[in-house]
Design an enzyme around this catalytic site. Structure first.
Site, PDB file in Angstrom:
ATOM      1  N   TYR A  37      -7.444  -0.003 -13.352  1.00 58.21           N
ATOM      2  CA  TYR A  37      -8.171   0.236 -12.101  1.00 58.21           C
ATOM      3  C   TYR A  37      -8.168   1.732 -11.769  1.00 58.21           C
ATOM      4  O   TYR A  37      -9.206   2.321 -11.410  1.00 58.21           O
ATOM      5  CB  TYR A  37      -7.529  -0.562 -10.963  1.00 58.21           C
ATOM      6  N   GLU A 112      10.831  10.027  -3.892  1.00 63.19           N
ATOM      7  CA  GLU A 112      11.308   8.658  -3.708  1.00 63.19           C
ATOM      8  C   GLU A 112      10.458   7.703  -4.533  1.00 63.19           C
ATOM      9  O   GLU A 112       9.294   8.015  -4.849  1.00 63.19           O
ATOM     10  CB  GLU A 112      11.251   8.266  -2.225  1.00 63.19           C
ATOM     11  N   LYS A 114       7.970   4.708  -5.441  1.00 64.67           N
ATOM     12  CA  LYS A 114       6.834   4.090  -4.748  1.00 64.67           C
ATOM     13  C   LYS A 114       6.928   2.578  -4.970  1.00 64.67           C
ATOM     14  O   LYS A 114       6.604   2.078  -6.038  1.00 64.67           O
ATOM     15  CB  LYS A 114       5.506   4.636  -5.280  1.00 64.67           C
ATOM     16  N   GLU A 169       7.312  -1.181   3.012  1.00 61.37           N
ATOM     17  CA  GLU A 169       6.669  -1.895   1.909  1.00 61.37           C
ATOM     18  C   GLU A 169       7.393  -3.222   1.702  1.00 61.37           C
ATOM     19  O   GLU A 169       8.577  -3.249   1.362  1.00 61.37           O
ATOM     20  CB  GLU A 169       6.730  -1.063   0.631  1.00 61.37           C
ATOM     21  N   LYS A 285       6.879  14.225  -1.537  1.00 59.74           N
ATOM     22  CA  LYS A 285       6.438  14.558  -0.178  1.00 59.74           C
ATOM     23  C   LYS A 285       7.019  15.901   0.247  1.00 59.74           C
ATOM     24  O   LYS A 285       8.187  16.202  -0.052  1.00 59.74           O
ATOM     25  CB  LYS A 285       6.908  13.488   0.815  1.00 59.74           C
ATOM     26  N   CYS A 403       5.716 -36.616 -26.537  1.00 58.72           N
ATOM     27  CA  CYS A 403       5.656 -38.082 -26.628  1.00 58.72           C
ATOM     28  C   CYS A 403       4.437 -38.600 -27.384  1.00 58.72           C
ATOM     29  O   CYS A 403       4.283 -39.819 -27.545  1.00 58.72           O
ATOM     30  CB  CYS A 403       5.681 -38.693 -25.231  1.00 58.72           C
TER      31      CYS A 403
END
Length: 657
Positions: A37, A112, A114, A169, A285, A403
């Site tokens: 994507y 950090e 995600k 999240e 960040k 079976c």
């Protein structure tokens, strides 16, 4: 590339990406991998930059996220929930650093993981959780407060009486995901593709009870709004969130410069496969809030952060065999057996093929070289064929491998099922289901003990459970006379269960707890259900062709009839004991909200149904009464807005006297 060629490709990419977004955000399905994507969106963005006149208003690059679905009440955010710009190489990370350096000086970063889940907005007033919503398009989300209340890692009361809005999240751990997928496959259901897909689908359930069963968790990673002292930087704000009692995003690491940040990206990448949860990258960040304010945001992304995406790991290997296993409901599931490969941190030699359609799609033959990866870095799956060896395509069996009974394809699904209810591969799983809490609720007969009984030949089907004797049980290792008596007492007690429990316990394909209640209420006895024709069953509101056909097929089998005759001979109740005799709530719909102290939710619901009413998980104009317990939230507010009658538990108790 000409303008006409660019237009054709842009239209193709927009339509494809919008379809994928709808399937994921609205229908909770993942038709393509995240990586695929991202690559398609990157191609689209590149073409739009070269040909800006061709940008479509519905291009996925022109919005932050998907539109909020109407299923839940809309929530408008005071502070926008922004998405992040993606980076796929360290060159792009360096470009991000240069852009930051051009706007501010003396800056640092925090790196950090995600978390791969569903982003939510949580609101607290004076330390009390009052509302939660999905991210939606970043400006407007959906109110899912009641579902979020079931997430145990979300504190309902903070350690300090502060008014604050945070972002987190919600995710599903790998271990919980594995357990749910196994149950789905055993039941012949289409399994979740990855933990994020499972978390999103679970949070958007109309029934919070289902959400609670999914055992979701949350990591909080941002302060959206705070009525108090301003924070100087991101790290301090996360430290403060920890003090309040939030589970914050794990191992957020301060970095003095971009080189330290890149080292941390590598470190997170090396440990990602050993984590108990999924990540879909890592985030860099700018730490200082004053610098963030200076840098600001574009129309779509903040300029002070970037998300680094790790590519999915895939390996090629040789397919050696395809095994067919049989689940509790008789579903045949194919599993690929291949030469061992190291994948996402572990050695794998087996992977799910889901169903016959996947085999046909890939034209799989034993000896082919296949490409394997872990869906969500958890469940191994075959995603394609690298090279066909020339052997004949694998033929799905027409007879059960356990079976040898005939196999049929379930109408409307891709599942193939064994028709024999006495199939050895199904019997033990059916026994476990039969004794489970939501079914016959036979305390003491758990999976481990049932497996011992079955392997020793003490029970061969569910009816044999009612033939067990004290001397059979007491002589087994770890089980004495008292344990035997407790088990036999629980078995005897189960004979008096209401009819819906027995119907559900039989494990009939497509017939769950709700369907079992509807059948029992409509027909009244097991005997009438067994003799019902398809057209009679379809008269029940909520029943469709597939459910009715499955029910008729099950009760038409000679093996089923013999089993039911035995259960009846052991004095099991076959009548609907909760048949409505007092219709004081006829035509009324109740909604239960908040923490009830006098009744459990199930008890209150049963009482309402016994008096001819029904319960709903959401408030609407059709709601008759809302029963509000302690700390009732959004449902109470909506009831007041709509002018719907609201009563306390004490008033409810008066109504049922």
């Amino acid at each position: 590339m000409t303008v006409q060629e660019a237009k054709i490709r842009i239209d193709e990419l927009c339509d494809k990406l919008n379809f994928y977004s709808y399937k994921y955000y609205i229908e909770n399905e993942s038709p393509v991998s995240d990586y695929d994507y991202d690559m398609l969106q990157r191609e689209l963005k590149g073409l739009e930059e070269k040909f800006p006149a061709l940008i479509r208003s519905d291009s996925p690059t022109q919005r932050v996220g998907g539109e909020a679905e109407n299923t839940f009440e809309p929530v408008n955010f005071e502070v926008r929930l922004e998405s992040l710009q993606d980076a796929f190489s360290f060159e792009e990370i360096d470009d991000f650093d240069r852009r930051v350096g051009a706007g501010v000086s003396d800056y640092s970063f925090v790196v950090e993981p995600k978390i791969d889940g569903l982003s939510v907005n949580l609101e607290y007033e004076n330390g009390i959780f009052v509302r939660g919503a999905t991210r939606g398009d970043g400006n407007t989300g959906e109110d899912i407060t009641e579902n979020l209340r079931t997430v145990r890692s979300i504190p309902l009361k903070l350690q300090k009486p502060v008014t604050i809005t945070v972002r987190g999240e919600v995710y599903m751990s790998k271990s919980v995901f594995n357990t749910i997928v196994k149950k789905q496959e055993d039941a012949g259901e289409i399994p979740f593709k990855n933990p994020r897909n499972a978390a999103a689908g679970s949070l958007r359930q109309k029934n919070p009870v289902i959400t609670a069963e999914r055992k979701l968790d949350i990591f909080v990673f941002n302060v959206q709004k705070y009525e108090g002292t301003e924070f100087s930087d991101h790290k301090n704000s996360l430290d403060f969130l920890k003090e309040l009692g939030f589970v914050t995003v794990p191992f957020y690491v301060p970095c003095k410069n971009i080189e330290e940040a890149k080292k941390e990206l590598i470190s997170i990448g090396e440990k990602r496969n050993s984590l108990s949860f999924d990540i879909d990258g890592a985030v860099i960040k700018v730490n200082e809030f004053s610098h963030r304010k200076t840098l600001g945001s574009t129309a779509k992304f903040p300029r002070w952060a970037v998300a680094y995406k790790y590519p999915p790991e895939e390996k090629d290997t040789v397919l050696r065999d395809i095994e067919i296993s049989v689940g509790r409901t008789g579903v045949l599931t194919p599993t690929a057996i291949f030469d061992s490969v190291l994948l996402a941190g572990s050695t794998v030699s087996r992977a799910t093929l889901h169903n016959e359609d996947r085999i046909k799609e890939f034209s799989l033959a034993i000896g082919d070289t296949v490409t394997v990866r872990k869906a969500g870095d958890v469940i191994p799956e075959v995603v394609g064929v690298k090279n066909h060896c020339g052997n004949e395509i694998f033929v799905f069996p027409s007879r059960c491998p356990s079976c040898k009974a005939e196999v049929f394809r379930d109408e409307g699904t891709a599942a193939h099922r064994c028709t024999n209810p006495e199939c050895p591969a199904q019997v033990l799983r059916l026994m476990i289901h039969f004794c489970s809490r939501d079914a016959m609720d036979i305390e003491g007969l758990g999976e481990a003990i049932l497996e011992v009984f079955y392997n020793k030949g003490m029970i061969k089907d569910i009816a044999d459970i009612y033939c067990l004797k004290t001397e059979d049980i007491a002589g087994l290792e770890g089980l004495g006379a008292k344990s035997a008596q407790n088990i036999l007492s629980a078995i005897e007690k189960s004979k008096q269960n209401d009819l819906p429990k027995l119907i559900f316990a039989l494990g009939i394909n497509h017939i769950g707890e709700k369907a079992a209640k509807l059948l029992s209420s409509h027909f009244g006895t097991l005997e009438k259900i067994m003799s019902a024709e398809k057209k009679e069953i379809l008269e029940i509101d909520g029943f469709g062709d597939i459910m009715a056909e499955s029910l008729v097929r099950y009760f038409s089998l000679p093996e089923t009839k013999a089993l039911i005759e035995r259960l009846i001979s052991y004095s099991l109740n076959t009548k609907n004991l909760s048949e409505v005799t007092d219709e004081r709530f006829k035509g009324m719909t109740f909604v239960l909200t908040g923490a009830l102290s006098m009744y459990t939710r199930d008890e209150a619901s049963s009482i309402i149904e016994r008096y001819g009413g029904k319960t709903s998980s959401s408030v609407s104009k059709k709601t008759s009464i809302v029963v509000a317990g302690e700390a009732a939230g959004s449902k109470l507010r909506k009831a007041n807005e709509l002018g719907i009658r609201v009563i306390s538990e004490e008033e409810f108790a008066e109504l049922i006297k």
